[in-house]
Enzyme design. Structure first.
Site, PDB file in Angstrom:
ATOM      1  N   GLN A 101       7.157   3.785   3.901  1.00 61.11           N
ATOM      2  CA  GLN A 101       5.703   3.479   3.959  1.00 61.11           C
ATOM      3  C   GLN A 101       5.528   2.124   4.773  1.00 61.11           C
ATOM      4  O   GLN A 101       4.504   2.027   5.338  1.00 61.11           O
ATOM      5  CB  GLN A 101       5.277   3.074   2.373  1.00 61.11           C
ATOM      6  N   THR A 123      -4.388  13.813   4.898  1.00 58.22           N
ATOM      7  CA  THR A 123      -3.035  13.838   5.539  1.00 58.22           C
ATOM      8  C   THR A 123      -2.889  14.999   6.122  1.00 58.22           C
ATOM      9  O   THR A 123      -2.211  15.433   7.151  1.00 58.22           O
ATOM     10  CB  THR A 123      -2.157  13.813   4.251  1.00 58.22           C
ATOM     11  N   SER A 173      -6.756   5.982   3.754  1.00 59.00           N
ATOM     12  CA  SER A 173      -6.807   4.946   2.546  1.00 59.00           C
ATOM     13  C   SER A 173      -7.062   3.709   2.884  1.00 59.00           C
ATOM     14  O   SER A 173      -7.881   3.009   2.429  1.00 59.00           O
ATOM     15  CB  SER A 173      -5.415   4.671   1.899  1.00 59.00           C
ATOM     16  N   ASN A 205      -2.107  18.924  -1.703  1.00 55.84           N
ATOM     17  CA  ASN A 205      -2.892  18.384  -1.243  1.00 55.84           C
ATOM     18  C   ASN A 205      -2.714  18.509   0.527  1.00 55.84           C
ATOM     19  O   ASN A 205      -3.623  18.557   1.142  1.00 55.84           O
ATOM     20  CB  ASN A 205      -3.131  16.805  -1.379  1.00 55.84           C
ATOM     21  N   LYS A 258       0.765  -1.101  -0.063  1.00 53.55           N
ATOM     22  CA  LYS A 258       0.007   0.040  -0.033  1.00 53.55           C
ATOM     23  C   LYS A 258       0.809   1.399  -0.036  1.00 53.55           C
ATOM     24  O   LYS A 258       1.986   1.403   1.085  1.00 53.55           O
ATOM     25  CB  LYS A 258      -0.733   0.082   1.213  1.00 53.55           C
ATOM     26  N   GLY A 275      -2.478   8.420  -4.407  1.00 55.07           N
ATOM     27  CA  GLY A 275      -2.018   9.538  -4.739  1.00 55.07           C
ATOM     28  C   GLY A 275      -0.769   9.713  -3.846  1.00 55.07           C
ATOM     29  O   GLY A 275      -0.689   9.258  -2.905  1.00 55.07           O
ATOM     30  N   ASP A 276      -0.168  10.762  -4.552  1.00 54.89           N
ATOM     31  CA  ASP A 276       1.107  11.435  -3.878  1.00 54.89           C
ATOM     32  C   ASP A 276       1.458  12.638  -4.715  1.00 54.89           C
ATOM     33  O   ASP A 276       0.431  12.895  -5.401  1.00 54.89           O
ATOM     34  CB  ASP A 276       2.321  10.308  -3.932  1.00 54.89           C
ATOM     35  N   LYS A 283       5.356   1.712  -3.045  1.00 55.31           N
ATOM     36  CA  LYS A 283       5.209   3.062  -3.709  1.00 55.31           C
ATOM     37  C   LYS A 283       5.787   2.980  -5.227  1.00 55.31           C
ATOM     38  O   LYS A 283       6.081   2.193  -5.517  1.00 55.31           O
ATOM     39  CB  LYS A 283       6.299   3.823  -2.966  1.00 55.31           C
ATOM     40  N   LYS A 323       5.214   3.187   8.350  1.00 53.21           N
ATOM     41  CA  LYS A 323       4.317   4.078   8.690  1.00 53.21           C
ATOM     42  C   LYS A 323       2.768   3.476   8.332  1.00 53.21           C
ATOM     43  O   LYS A 323       1.959   3.788   9.534  1.00 53.21           O
ATOM     44  CB  LYS A 323       4.187   5.210   7.232  1.00 53.21           C
TER      45      LYS A 323
HETATM   46  P1  NDP Z   1       0.771  17.709  -4.405  1.00 51.02           P
HETATM   47  O1  NDP Z   1       1.377  17.470  -5.627  1.00 51.02           O
HETATM   48  O2  NDP Z   1      -0.423  17.804  -3.973  1.00 51.02           O
HETATM   49  O3  NDP Z   1       1.697  19.046  -3.749  1.00 51.02           O
HETATM   50  C1  NDP Z   1       3.065  19.214  -4.066  1.00 51.02           C
HETATM   51  C2  NDP Z   1       3.433  20.708  -3.450  1.00 51.02           C
HETATM   52  O4  NDP Z   1       4.754  20.687  -2.952  1.00 51.02           O
HETATM   53  C3  NDP Z   1       2.981  21.634  -4.604  1.00 51.02           C
HETATM   54  O5  NDP Z   1       2.821  22.702  -3.736  1.00 51.02           O
HETATM   55  C4  NDP Z   1       4.512  21.562  -5.266  1.00 51.02           C
HETATM   56  O6  NDP Z   1       4.910  22.835  -5.943  1.00 51.02           O
HETATM   57  C5  NDP Z   1       5.432  21.502  -3.900  1.00 51.02           C
HETATM   58  N1  NDP Z   1       6.802  20.839  -4.331  1.00 51.02           N
HETATM   59  C6  NDP Z   1       6.744  19.557  -4.886  1.00 51.02           C
HETATM   60  N2  NDP Z   1       8.260  19.316  -5.324  1.00 51.02           N
HETATM   61  C7  NDP Z   1       8.805  20.411  -4.940  1.00 51.02           C
HETATM   62  C8  NDP Z   1      10.134  20.820  -5.038  1.00 51.02           C
HETATM   63  N3  NDP Z   1      11.019  19.716  -5.572  1.00 51.02           N
HETATM   64  N4  NDP Z   1      10.540  21.951  -4.428  1.00 51.02           N
HETATM   65  C9  NDP Z   1       9.707  22.661  -3.897  1.00 51.02           C
HETATM   66  N5  NDP Z   1       8.322  22.424  -3.737  1.00 51.02           N
HETATM   67  C10 NDP Z   1       8.047  21.463  -4.318  1.00 51.02           C
HETATM   68  O7  NDP Z   1       1.389  16.844  -3.281  1.00 51.02           O
HETATM   69  P2  NDP Z   1       1.060  16.419  -1.866  1.00 51.02           P
HETATM   70  O8  NDP Z   1       0.761  17.457  -1.067  1.00 51.02           O
HETATM   71  O9  NDP Z   1       0.078  15.066  -1.857  1.00 51.02           O
HETATM   72  O10 NDP Z   1       2.386  15.820  -1.265  1.00 51.02           O
HETATM   73  C11 NDP Z   1       3.409  16.580  -0.642  1.00 51.02           C
HETATM   74  C12 NDP Z   1       4.151  15.760   0.335  1.00 51.02           C
HETATM   75  O11 NDP Z   1       3.422  15.058   1.056  1.00 51.02           O
HETATM   76  C13 NDP Z   1       5.126  14.688  -0.359  1.00 51.02           C
HETATM   77  O12 NDP Z   1       6.356  14.500   0.240  1.00 51.02           O
HETATM   78  C14 NDP Z   1       4.311  13.842  -0.238  1.00 51.02           C
HETATM   79  O13 NDP Z   1       4.973  12.293  -0.390  1.00 51.02           O
HETATM   80  C15 NDP Z   1       3.839  13.640   1.146  1.00 51.02           C
HETATM   81  N6  NDP Z   1       2.497  12.995   1.686  1.00 51.02           N
HETATM   82  C16 NDP Z   1       1.377  13.022   0.660  1.00 51.02           C
HETATM   83  C17 NDP Z   1       0.294  12.221   1.002  1.00 51.02           C
HETATM   84  C18 NDP Z   1      -1.019  12.247   0.374  1.00 51.02           C
HETATM   85  O14 NDP Z   1      -2.025  11.738   0.667  1.00 51.02           O
HETATM   86  N7  NDP Z   1      -1.122  13.091  -0.680  1.00 51.02           N
HETATM   87  C19 NDP Z   1       0.384  11.367   2.343  1.00 51.02           C
HETATM   88  C20 NDP Z   1       1.528  11.482   3.185  1.00 51.02           C
HETATM   89  C21 NDP Z   1       2.586  12.479   2.760  1.00 51.02           C
HETATM   90  P3  NDP Z   1       4.440  23.102  -7.257  1.00 51.02           P
HETATM   91  O15 NDP Z   1       3.090  23.247  -7.518  1.00 51.02           O
HETATM   92  O16 NDP Z   1       5.410  24.138  -7.791  1.00 51.02           O
HETATM   93  O17 NDP Z   1       4.944  21.683  -7.838  1.00 51.02           O
HETATM   94  O1  2IT Z   2       3.216   8.890   1.458  1.00 47.63           O
HETATM   95  C1  2IT Z   2       1.890   8.617   1.723  1.00 47.63           C
HETATM   96  O2  2IT Z   2       1.515   7.987   2.761  1.00 47.63           O
HETATM   97  C2  2IT Z   2       1.024   8.658   0.631  1.00 47.63           C
HETATM   98  N1  2IT Z   2       1.284   9.269  -0.449  1.00 47.63           N
HETATM   99  C3  2IT Z   2      -0.412   8.061   0.758  1.00 47.63           C
HETATM  100  C4  2IT Z   2      -0.524   6.608   0.542  1.00 47.63           C
HETATM  101  C5  2IT Z   2      -1.897   5.950   0.426  1.00 47.63           C
HETATM  102  O3  2IT Z   2      -1.871   4.733   0.054  1.00 47.63           O
HETATM  103  O4  2IT Z   2      -2.879   6.671   0.974  1.00 47.63           O
END
Ligand code: NDP
Ligand code: 2IT
Length: 448
Positions: A114, A212, A380, A243, A93, A168-169, A129, A117
């Protein structure tokens, strides 16, 4: 870094030799193994059964070609990945990331994190992943759809509701999950809970979108309260505007904090009046524009070019919610000297090891990603339960379960840290508590 335990050191040395070109993966492993010294010292079974040697090796890695046709009729090719890291406690997952920086090292670090976590959530989910080096920025909906369909045309044979359940991620949200799900269903001719983060009309869970960010704040709130603090009246800086960042803003504002800065990969905005998450949501989720556009709607805000500078904005609480290694030692020192009281990770591995050392060394609260951002995958897991049971829970029910899970994770980390002589070290506690569950399952299941 060297470890006192010779077994741990030898596993790490071997891993470094075999994966010399995977810096993010080695960084993630090193951090976990360091925390596990007292655990491995106290129980000879982990060495005898070579649990560490096995847990750092993915069960399976799939790398595949993703060809697709762009709007100009040109054939493009990307590289797709799915790392199925550990299935000891449940089906693999974990999310899918679409970003030009994606490579095997990045996907392996995320898959490795993961494992622990998912164990911390208390739900039966293994670690995995995936993703691709595809850049969704500037692509049309049609191009994103064709890419997702091509990606799933290979991925479908490796996943399933009891095998591997992606989500998603970065770069993968409701739009991409919809396209991926449609293609899976078409190929397999079956509706299955094979992805999470689905739309509400076709099996998604209420509150998964918020999970998240909300979960991060529930965790931070538990840690703050345990230290005699709260979000009330605190100035909060959140990096990212995706997100995780958007819903972290919503929840910490509800809990009494004021979000004064947010960013994207181009730059950051500052508004001492507090940043309205709904405006950010419109800009980033709906219109897919740059964060700079915030100024058009909120003239009191200012914009600074370059994302790294956000950590120089004086604040009480820092929530890094963008990407790995975005907060380095210089940034950590700026936060410390500005009087910040805690750093709670929303992104995966956003703080460099040097930053973490500085933060902990200065006595700030520190919440490690694999615990504090577990709310997304936990929800999830709740989506998988609802799909299996052919039921759907209300927003309030899911949110209440999420809150309970996050508070439980905080407690489990605090307890494990104390039990192994690292009282107050939530980072060590998270690694230890996550490991103990997965290692126990591996011990029961024999050499496999
Ligand atoms: P999104 O794609 O929704 O948003 C990512 C954000 O981070 C955007 O604002 C993006 O800016 C910025 N970003 C991405 N890469 C870079 C970079 N190299 N330098 C600076 N800013 C950057 O992703 P999420 O919000 O889903 O994910 C954000 C983090 O949280 C990641 O590390 C992800 O692995 C983690 N995460 C996500 C989960 C989920 O359920 N979605 C769960 C747990 C962890 P821009 O728009 O300019 O690209
Ligand atoms: O980093 C993470 O935990 C996620 N992007 C969410 C993974 C999931 O299966 O919901």
């Amino acid at each position: 870094m060297s470890m006192k335990n010779p077994y741990l050191q030898s596993v790490l040395d071997g891993l470094k030799t075999r994966n010399a070109h995977e810096p993010e993966f080695l960084q993630a492993v090193e951090e976990v193994l360091e925390s596990l010294e007292p655990v491995v010292d106290s129980d000879p079974r982990y060495e005898r059964q070579n649990i560490i040697g096995r847990i750092v090796e993915p069960e399976r890695v799939v790398i595949f070609r993703v060809p697709w046709v762009d709007d100009a009729g040109k054939v493009q090719v990307n590289r797709g990945y799915r790392v199925q890291f550990n299935s000891a406690i449940g089906p693999y997952k974990g999310g899918l990331r679409l970003h030009p920086t994606v490579n095997l090292s990045v996907i392996k670090f995320l898959g490795f994190e993961q494992i622990f976590k998912n164990a911390l959530t208390t739900l039966p989910m293994g670690g995995g992943k995936g993703g691709a080096d595809f850049d969704p920025k500037g692509k049309s909906d049609g191009e994103v759809m064709r890419f997702c369909q091509s990606f799933m045309s290979e991925l479908y044979r490796h996943i399933g509701p009891d095998t591997d359940v992606p989500a998603g991620d970065i770069g993968v949200g409701a739009r991409e999950i919809g396209f991926l799900f449609g293609q899976y269903k078409k190929i397999r001719n079956e509706w299955a809970g094979v992805l999470t983060g689905k739309g509400l009309s076709y099996g998604g869970s209420l509150a998964r979108t918020e999970a998240t960010g909300f979960g991060l704040c529930y965790f931070a709130d538990a840690q703050l309260r345990d230290n005699g603090q709260s979000f009330q009246g605190k100035r909060v800086v959140i990096s990212g505007s995706g997100n995780v960042a958007i819903y972290a803003n919503q929840k910490c504002t509800q809990l009494g904090g004021k979000v004064i800065a947010m960013s994207d990969s181009n730059g950051y905005i500052v508004d001492e009046n507090g940043i309205d998450y709904q405006v950010i949501q419109q800009i980033k989720e709906v219109r897919r524009e740059r964060i700079k556009a915030y100024l058009d709607q909120v003239p009191t805000a200012r914009y600074v070019e370059g994302c790294a500078g956000i950590w120089s904005v004086p604040c009480d609480i820092a929530l890094p919610c963008a990407t790995q290694n975005e907060l380095d030692e210089t940034a950590a020192k700026a936060l410390i000297s500005n009087g910040c009281i805690g750093v709670f990770e929303g992104a995966n591995m956003p703080c460099t090891p040097e930053a973490v050392a500085a933060i902990k060394g200065a006595g700030l609260m520190f919440a490690p990603a694999k615990a504090s951002n577990a709310g997304g995958v936990a929800t999830s897991g709740l989506e998988m339960s609802q799909n299996s049971g052919r039921i759907s829970w209300s927003f309030e029910e899911v949110d209440a379960k999420l809150k309970g899970i996050m508070e439980g994770i905080y407690q489990a980390c605090a307890d494990a840290a104390q039990q192994y002589g690292k009282k107050g070290d939530i980072q060590a506690g998270a690694n230890i508590a996550g490991f103990l569950k997965v290692a126990d399952a591996m011990l029961w299941q024999g050499v496999c």
